[in-house]
Design an enzyme around this catalytic site. Structure first.
Site, PDB file in Angstrom:
ATOM      1  N   HIS A  72       5.556 -17.781  -9.947  1.00 51.95           N
ATOM      2  CA  HIS A  72       6.176 -16.735  -9.161  1.00 51.95           C
ATOM      3  C   HIS A  72       6.550 -15.384  -9.691  1.00 51.95           C
ATOM      4  O   HIS A  72       7.358 -15.636 -10.714  1.00 51.95           O
ATOM      5  CB  HIS A  72       7.375 -17.535  -8.261  1.00 51.95           C
ATOM      6  CG  HIS A  72       6.866 -18.535  -7.216  1.00 51.95           C
ATOM      7  ND1 HIS A  72       7.993 -19.105  -6.385  1.00 51.95           N
ATOM      8  CD2 HIS A  72       5.712 -19.028  -6.989  1.00 51.95           C
ATOM      9  CE1 HIS A  72       7.236 -19.834  -5.464  1.00 51.95           C
ATOM     10  NE2 HIS A  72       5.844 -20.047  -5.753  1.00 51.95           N
ATOM     11  N   TYR A 199      16.156 -17.476  -0.409  1.00 50.46           N
ATOM     12  CA  TYR A 199      17.788 -17.768  -0.308  1.00 50.46           C
ATOM     13  C   TYR A 199      18.138 -17.195   0.862  1.00 50.46           C
ATOM     14  O   TYR A 199      18.139 -15.971   0.869  1.00 50.46           O
ATOM     15  CB  TYR A 199      18.326 -17.354  -1.552  1.00 50.46           C
ATOM     16  CG  TYR A 199      17.829 -18.103  -2.731  1.00 50.46           C
ATOM     17  CD1 TYR A 199      18.574 -18.967  -3.313  1.00 50.46           C
ATOM     18  CD2 TYR A 199      16.708 -17.888  -3.552  1.00 50.46           C
ATOM     19  CE1 TYR A 199      18.360 -19.753  -4.716  1.00 50.46           C
ATOM     20  CE2 TYR A 199      16.206 -18.518  -4.654  1.00 50.46           C
ATOM     21  CZ  TYR A 199      17.034 -19.330  -5.176  1.00 50.46           C
ATOM     22  OH  TYR A 199      16.566 -19.999  -6.383  1.00 50.46           O
ATOM     23  N   PRO A 291      23.044 -25.775  -8.071  1.00 45.54           N
ATOM     24  CA  PRO A 291      21.584 -25.421  -8.215  1.00 45.54           C
ATOM     25  C   PRO A 291      21.111 -24.305  -7.808  1.00 45.54           C
ATOM     26  O   PRO A 291      19.986 -23.845  -7.883  1.00 45.54           O
ATOM     27  CB  PRO A 291      20.910 -26.621  -7.381  1.00 45.54           C
ATOM     28  CG  PRO A 291      21.670 -27.248  -6.286  1.00 45.54           C
ATOM     29  CD  PRO A 291      23.237 -26.804  -7.096  1.00 45.54           C
ATOM     30  N   LYS A 295      19.210 -23.451 -12.765  1.00 43.29           N
ATOM     31  CA  LYS A 295      19.499 -23.309 -14.192  1.00 43.29           C
ATOM     32  C   LYS A 295      19.813 -24.763 -14.888  1.00 43.29           C
ATOM     33  O   LYS A 295      19.604 -25.042 -15.861  1.00 43.29           O
ATOM     34  CB  LYS A 295      20.881 -22.580 -14.503  1.00 43.29           C
ATOM     35  CG  LYS A 295      20.618 -21.123 -14.299  1.00 43.29           C
ATOM     36  CD  LYS A 295      19.656 -20.472 -15.153  1.00 43.29           C
ATOM     37  CE  LYS A 295      19.155 -19.199 -14.674  1.00 43.29           C
ATOM     38  NZ  LYS A 295      17.624 -19.074 -14.756  1.00 43.29           N
ATOM     39  N   TYR A 383      17.750 -14.931 -13.612  1.00 43.90           N
ATOM     40  CA  TYR A 383      17.098 -16.016 -12.993  1.00 43.90           C
ATOM     41  C   TYR A 383      15.887 -16.071 -13.865  1.00 43.90           C
ATOM     42  O   TYR A 383      15.460 -17.435 -13.945  1.00 43.90           O
ATOM     43  CB  TYR A 383      16.404 -15.198 -11.634  1.00 43.90           C
ATOM     44  CG  TYR A 383      16.169 -16.330 -10.672  1.00 43.90           C
ATOM     45  CD1 TYR A 383      17.040 -16.806  -9.942  1.00 43.90           C
ATOM     46  CD2 TYR A 383      14.593 -16.678 -10.633  1.00 43.90           C
ATOM     47  CE1 TYR A 383      16.365 -17.707  -8.976  1.00 43.90           C
ATOM     48  CE2 TYR A 383      14.177 -17.556  -9.711  1.00 43.90           C
ATOM     49  CZ  TYR A 383      14.967 -18.498  -8.941  1.00 43.90           C
ATOM     50  OH  TYR A 383      14.617 -19.297  -7.999  1.00 43.90           O
TER      51      TYR A 383
END
Length: 388
Positions: A72, A199, A291, A295, A383
């Site tokens: 991704h 998200y 979550p 990580k 990220y």
């Protein structure tokens, strides 16, 4: 029996450490309290940092991940009924890999079995002894008692495992934040709503659209901590998920029967130092993150990287420098990930005590995030994974 490194726990961190050590000729034994089938049925995280991908390759266990995993280059943040894409690759030159923890665990177990190094499954009553100087571990298997002496113990047995509990009282300091909500998650054999993660921040609460493959989807919604999973039918879940997504994303959700449904509480937890005598704590045995920032598994992998480096140095040169530095090196990265996961959680979830002021702060934060390249870059750098 004697080995050089005794690993407690055959989750991804224990298996990864064992495979890396075996690859350079360092003897190790892995003890696991559950059976093989149970181990490979656990449903866990699925977003891997580039560093984790590289470690799996180094361990010789990355072939299926590259064949079946989903690279991704970005993800979307949803608010105000719109999607805002964070282009990870354009901002950092890196990407992440979507590959289920269950699949990663299976790959590592099979690699170990092919080498004749099968973990000791169903090891009961595991106990750690003399961890300050001359460590050994006892356990029971098939009604027989066993003892393994070793040079070092790696505690990879999770938050509830025996490893951290074996450290003397007062030797560790704990830091914890418990969040006032949980995640209700489902797995379903349906195509994902988007080719990248979404998200979502919504007045009804957070939502996440994720996947394990192009035919298996993983979805989450924020829920009160006291919710009961049996109160959530599939239809109720799908309806609530779609309410929290922009209209176009909601229309793209394919519904179907779930084959796994659970509620996970959210917490931040760190125990330090991550080392006592000859015992090193790894992954969830030492730290837990919500979550939201993807990580948890990746922090366990970075712990493995630091510990493996220290062990390799010890057995190659006889130097304890790397082992002595393990806790400090690991914690420096852990706390940055704890901060990032806390920040993502506070930005995307609705807090009961937040009120109108808190909502406006979230809206301002999100607006700044997607319209500032500097802010987007900071998010992207964290990220995809900070440098080791």
């Amino acid at each position: 029996m004697r080995t050089q490194v005794l690993i407690v726990g055959s989750g991804p961190s224990g298996l990864l450490l064992g495979q890396l050590l075996a690859g350079i000729g360092i003897d190790n034994v892995i003890l696991e309290r559950v059976d093989r089938d149970h181990l490979l049925s656990r449903v866990r995280a699925g977003v891997l940092e580039q560093g984790t991908v590289e470690l799996l390759d180094e361990a010789g266990a990355g072939e299926r991940m590259h064949a079946e995993g989903l690279p991704h280059d970005g993800f979307a943040v949803a608010f105000d009924n719109r999607l805002h894409r964070i282009d990870l690759h354009a901002l950092t030159g890196k990407r992440v890999m979507v590959y289920g923890q269950t699949e990663m665990t299976r790959d590592l177990v099979e690699k170990r079995e092919q080498a004749g190094l099968t973990p000791v499954f169903e090891a009961a009553n595991v106990a750690l002894h003399d961890i300050s100087s001359n460590p050994f571990v006892t356990y029971e298997k098939d009604g027989q008692s066993h003892r393994i002496d070793c040079d070092f113990i790696a505690g990879c047995d999770g938050y509830h495992g025996v490893s951290r509990k074996s450290v003397p009282d007062g030797a560790l300091q704990s830091f914890e934040r418990v969040y006032p909500f949980g995640w209700l998650g489902v797995l379903a054999e349906v195509p994902p709503a988007s080719h990248e993660l979404i998200y979502a921040n919504h007045e009804r609460g957070f939502a996440l659209c994720s996947m394990r493959s192009m035919t298996r989807s993983r979805y989450y919604i924020q829920c009160p901590i006291d919710e009961k999973v049996e109160d959530w039918s599939d239809d109720r879940f799908w309806d609530e998920l779609r309410r929290r997504l922009p209209e176009a994303s909601a229309a793209a959700v394919t519904t179907g029967p779930s084959f796994e449904k659970s509620i996970a509480p959210l917490r931040s937890f760190v125990a330090e130092p991550m080392q006592f005598g000859k015992l090193s704590l790894v992954g969830d045995a030492a730290h837990i993150v919500p979550p939201t920032g993807a990580k948890g598994l990746n922090l366990a992998a970075s712990d493995v990287r630091y510990l493996f480096s220290g062990l390799r140095e010890f057995y190659a040169d006889g130097s304890m420098a790397g082992m002595d530095a393990y806790s400090g090196r690991a914690l420096a990265r852990v706390w940055k990930a704890v901060r990032f996961s806390w920040w993502m959680t506070t930005m995307l979830h609705r807090f009961p005590e937040g009120g109108a002021f808190g909502q406006r702060i979230q809206e301002a934060e999100l607006d700044y995030l997607v319209h500032s390249r500097a802010a987007s870059t900071a998010l992207a750098e964290n990220y995809v994974g900070l440098p080791y």
